[in-house]
Design a protein around this motif. Structure first.
Motif, mmCIF file in Angstrom:
data_model
loop_
_atom_site.group_PDB
_atom_site.id
_atom_site.type_symbol
_atom_site.label_atom_id
_atom_site.label_comp_id
_atom_site.label_asym_id
_atom_site.label_seq_id
_atom_site.Cartn_x
_atom_site.Cartn_y
_atom_site.Cartn_z
ATOM 1 N N VAL A 118 -3.139 -59.749 27.964
ATOM 2 C CA VAL A 118 -3.950 -58.790 27.215
ATOM 3 C C VAL A 118 -4.461 -57.648 28.077
ATOM 4 C CG1 VAL A 118 -4.560 -60.347 25.354
ATOM 5 C CG2 VAL A 118 -5.988 -60.279 27.388
ATOM 6 N N VAL A 119 -4.589 -57.853 29.391
ATOM 7 C CA VAL A 119 -4.963 -56.722 30.235
ATOM 8 C C VAL A 119 -3.801 -55.731 30.323
ATOM 9 C CG1 VAL A 119 -4.269 -57.483 32.559
ATOM 10 C CG2 VAL A 119 -6.344 -56.127 32.271
ATOM 11 N N ALA A 120 -2.585 -56.231 30.146
ATOM 12 C CA ALA A 120 -1.414 -55.346 30.142
ATOM 13 C C ALA A 120 -1.415 -54.420 28.937
ATOM 14 C CB ALA A 120 -0.129 -56.178 30.162
ATOM 15 N N ILE A 121 -2.125 -54.817 27.872
ATOM 16 C CA ILE A 121 -2.206 -53.966 26.680
ATOM 17 C C ILE A 121 -3.621 -53.427 26.487
ATOM 18 C CG2 ILE A 121 -0.232 -54.994 25.501
ATOM 19 C CD1 ILE A 121 -2.341 -56.658 23.873
ATOM 20 N N THR A 122 -4.350 -53.335 27.591
ATOM 21 C CA THR A 122 -5.664 -52.693 27.614
ATOM 22 C C THR A 122 -5.515 -51.354 28.321
ATOM 23 O OG1 THR A 122 -7.012 -54.693 27.474
ATOM 24 C CG2 THR A 122 -7.953 -52.854 28.695
ATOM 25 N N ASP A 123 -6.103 -50.318 27.761
ATOM 26 C CA ASP A 123 -5.914 -48.961 28.288
ATOM 27 C C ASP A 123 -6.892 -48.675 29.423
ATOM 28 O OD1 ASP A 123 -5.059 -46.393 28.669
ATOM 29 O OD2 ASP A 123 -5.932 -45.583 26.835
ATOM 30 N N ASN A 124 -6.691 -49.385 30.530
ATOM 31 C CA ASN A 124 -7.490 -49.160 31.734
ATOM 32 C C ASN A 124 -6.671 -49.622 32.928
ATOM 33 O OD1 ASN A 124 -9.287 -49.108 33.857
ATOM 34 N ND2 ASN A 124 -10.979 -50.039 32.727
ATOM 35 N N GLU A 125 -5.984 -48.687 33.574
ATOM 36 C CA GLU A 125 -5.071 -49.053 34.657
ATOM 37 C C GLU A 125 -5.802 -49.634 35.861
ATOM 38 O OE1 GLU A 125 -1.730 -48.978 34.146
ATOM 39 O OE2 GLU A 125 -2.458 -48.468 32.137
ATOM 40 N N SER A 126 -7.079 -49.309 36.022
ATOM 41 C CA SER A 126 -7.812 -49.752 37.208
ATOM 42 C C SER A 126 -8.063 -51.256 37.226
ATOM 43 C CB SER A 126 -9.155 -49.016 37.317
ATOM 44 O OG SER A 126 -10.056 -49.433 36.302
ATOM 45 N N ILE A 127 -7.964 -51.938 36.094
ATOM 46 C CA ILE A 127 -8.213 -53.381 36.060
ATOM 47 C C ILE A 127 -6.919 -54.187 35.959
ATOM 48 C CG2 ILE A 127 -10.531 -53.086 35.113
ATOM 49 C CD1 ILE A 127 -9.453 -53.948 32.385
ATOM 50 N N LYS A 128 -5.765 -53.530 36.141
ATOM 51 C CA LYS A 128 -4.473 -54.208 36.104
ATOM 52 C C LYS A 128 -3.959 -54.435 37.519
ATOM 53 C CE LYS A 128 -3.295 -51.952 31.725
ATOM 54 N NZ LYS A 128 -2.313 -51.146 30.973
ATOM 55 N N ALA A 129 -3.746 -55.693 37.881
ATOM 56 C CA ALA A 129 -3.120 -56.029 39.158
ATOM 57 C C ALA A 129 -1.602 -55.870 39.028
ATOM 58 C CB ALA A 129 -3.466 -57.464 39.538
ATOM 59 N N PRO A 130 -0.890 -55.766 40.137
ATOM 60 C CA PRO A 130 0.583 -55.673 40.053
ATOM 61 C C PRO A 130 1.196 -56.791 39.215
ATOM 62 C CG PRO A 130 -0.133 -55.159 42.267
ATOM 63 C CD PRO A 130 -1.368 -55.586 41.520
ATOM 64 N N PHE A 131 0.607 -57.990 39.295
ATOM 65 C CA PHE A 131 1.105 -59.130 38.520
ATOM 66 C C PHE A 131 1.087 -58.857 37.019
ATOM 67 C CE2 PHE A 131 -0.060 -63.163 36.310
ATOM 68 C CZ PHE A 131 1.126 -63.851 36.496
ATOM 69 N N ASN A 132 0.136 -58.041 36.558
ATOM 70 C CA ASN A 132 -0.020 -57.785 35.121
ATOM 71 C C ASN A 132 0.962 -56.753 34.585
ATOM 72 O OD1 ASN A 132 -3.452 -57.710 36.008
ATOM 73 N ND2 ASN A 132 -2.448 -59.476 35.090
ATOM 74 N N LEU A 133 1.642 -56.057 35.469
ATOM 75 C CA LEU A 133 2.427 -54.893 35.045
ATOM 76 C C LEU A 133 3.843 -55.235 34.604
ATOM 77 C CD1 LEU A 133 1.223 -52.394 37.798
ATOM 78 C CD2 LEU A 133 0.353 -52.669 35.469
ATOM 79 N N GLY A 134 4.204 -56.504 34.628
ATOM 80 C CA GLY A 134 5.568 -56.875 34.260
ATOM 81 C C GLY A 134 5.789 -57.072 32.775
#
Length: 381
Positions: free
Chosen positions: A130-146
Motif C-alpha cells: 500500500v505504500v507503493a500506491i501512496t503518493d509520497n515518494e519520501s516514505i517508499k524504500a527501494p524494496f517498495n518500488l517493485g
C-alpha cells in the motif's frame, strides 16, 4: 532502550480522555478536533464502550482464528444493519494498512492480474504494497518500488479508461474523500464511470473508507452518496474507537478459499467487542445524523471568516483551506488555546476530524479561538 525516533512529537502527554476532550499529566484540558487521526469515533472513554471491553476482557481477551468466535458474526450482522450495505462478506484484521493490503491481494487473486491504479494525493498506508500506491515518494524504500502501480490524476476518466483497457489491471483503489492528501473528492460521475469501466473490464474496484467510513461523512460510508457498489470496501480507524481493528468487505461474488488471507490478531474477542460497541453507540446516539447537523453549523460559521478561502469535505471530515500555510496557526491553537487540529499534504489546509458526538458548542469555542489567533497573526504582520 531508546524509542526509534520516527515521529516529531509535541511536548504534550495526554493521560485521560472524556468525550471530546483529553487531559494532560498536569490536568490541562484540550478540545480534541482531530480524534487521533479520525480514530476516536464515539468519544474518549465512552462508558458503554469501556464497559463492553472490560466485560469481554474479564471473560476472554484473545484466542486464534482457528476456533469459532460468535462475536465476529455479531459484528458482521450489526455492521450490515447499521451501514445498510448488503450482500458482502467481512474479513477482520487489525489496521487500515492491513485492510488495504488484503484488498489488493484479493483483487489480484480474483483477476489473475497484478497492476494497481491509484490517484494523485492518495494515502493508503505504509506497509509494502500500500505504500507503493501512496503518493509520497519520501516514505517508499527501494524494496517498495517493485510493485506494478500506476498513478493517475484524480477525477480524470479518460486517463483511467485508457489504462484499464490495457488489460493488465487488477484493481482501481481510491479514497472517496482523500484524507492525508487534503480532503479532495471527485465528482459523482467519475466514481460511476470508474465503477462501469471496472465492471466491463473485470477489474476490482476498491473503496478505501479507512478514514471516511463509519459515519464520519454523515453517510455510513462516503461512497454511498455517489450511488456506486465497490467490489471491496476497506475500513479501520473509527471502527474500534482506538482499539486496533480493521476489515474488508468483499462482494459476495468474490469467493473465499482456505489460506487466501490470514491474520493473528484480526477479529479477536476484545477487538470484536469494541467493534460491536461502536456500532451500537453510532446507532443509539444517532451519530451519523449528528455529523451532518454539526457540519452544517461549521460551514455556516466558516464562511464568515474571510481568511478561510475554501471549505472541503463532508460531515465531520472537514478541511478549512487558508491563503497561507497553517503550521503556525495549528501550534497557536494547540499551545495557547488547547485545541488539537490536523494537517495534510496541502500545507494551507487545517484538517478537522473530531469524535462524532461533538456538539455545536465545542465548535463555538474553536471558532472563538481561531478568530483570536487570526487577529493576533494579522497584527504581527
Amino acid at each position: 532502550m531508546q524509542l526509534f525516533d520516527v515521529y516529531p512529537l509535541y511536548d504534550i502527554t495526554p493521560v485521560k480522555g472524556e468525550g471530546c476532550y483529553v487531559f494532560d499529566e498536569s490536568g490541562k484540558k484540550y478540545l480534541d478536533l482531530y480524534g487521533g487521526h479520525a480514530v476516536i469515533s464515539v468519544g474518549h472513554a465512552h462508558p458503554e464502550y469501556v464497559k463492553s471491553i472490560q466485560e469481554q476482557a474479564a471473560k476472554l481477551g484473545f484466542y486464534s482464528n482457528s476456533i469459532k468466535n460468535p462475536l465476529q458474526q455479531e459484528l458482521a450482522d450489526k455492521l450490515e444493519k447499521v451501514s445498510g450495505v448488503k450482500d458482502y462478506s467481512i474479513f477482520l484484521c487489525s489496521s487500515g494498512a492491513e485492510a488495504n493490503e488484503n484488498a489488493l491481494k484479493v483483487a489480484s487473486f480474483e483477476t489473475g492480474k497484478d497492476r494497481i491504479i491509484y490517484f494523485e494525493n492518495a494515502f493508503h498506508g505504509r506497509t509494502s504494497g500500500v505504500v507503493a500506491i501512496t503518493d509520497n515518494e519520501s516514505i517508499k524504500a527501494p524494496f517498495n518500488l517493485g510493485h506494478k502501480a500506476t498513478k493517475l490524476a484524480f477525477n480524470d476518466t479518460e486517463s483511467l479508461k485508457k489504462e484499464i483497457e490495457k488489460g493488465d489491471v487488477a484493481a482501481v483503489i481510491f479514497e472517496v474523500i482523500q484524507g492525508v492528501g487534503g480532503l479532495d473528492e471527485a465528482e459523482s460521475e467519475f466514481y460511476r464511470s470508474a465503477a462501469e469501466l471496472c465492471k466491463e473490464n473485470q477489474v476490482t474496484l476498491i473503496a478505501d473508507e479507512v478514514q471516511s467510513g463509519y459515519g464520519r461523512t454523515g453517510d455510513f460510508f462516503a461512497f454511498q452518496k455517489h450511488g456506486i457498489r465497490p467490489d471491496i470496501i476497506t475500513m479501520a480507524k473509527g471502527m474500534g474507537n482506538g482499539f486496533p481493528i480493521g476489515g474488508i468487505l468483499t462482494d459476495n461474488n468474490i469467493q473465499p478459499k482456505y489460506g487466501m488471507l490470514g491474520t493473528t490478531f484480526g477479529g479477536n474477542h476484545l477487538a470484536s467487542a469494541a467493534g460491536i460497541s461502536v456500532l451500537d453507540i453510532i446507532q443509539n446516539e444517532n451519530l451519523m445524523e449528528n455529523a451532518s447537523e454539526v457540519s452544517e453549523f461549521v460551514k455556516a460559521e466558516a464562511v464568515k471568516i474571510p481568511e478561510i478561502k475554501k471549505i472541503k469535505g463532508r460531515g465531520l471530515m472537514i478541511g478549512l483551506e487558508f491563503d497561507f500555510e497553517i503550521a503556525a496557526l495549528r501550534k497557536e491553537l494547540l499551545f495557547e488555546h488547547q485545541i488539537f487540529t490536523g494537517a495534510s499534504s496541502n500545507k494551507k489546509l487545517l484538517r478537522i476530524l473530531p469524535p462524532l458526538n461533538i456538539k455545536k458548542e465545542h465548535f463555538e469555542s474553536f471558532f472563538e479561538a481561531l478568530k483570536k489567533v487570526l487577529k493576533e497573526q494579522h497584527h504581527k504582520v
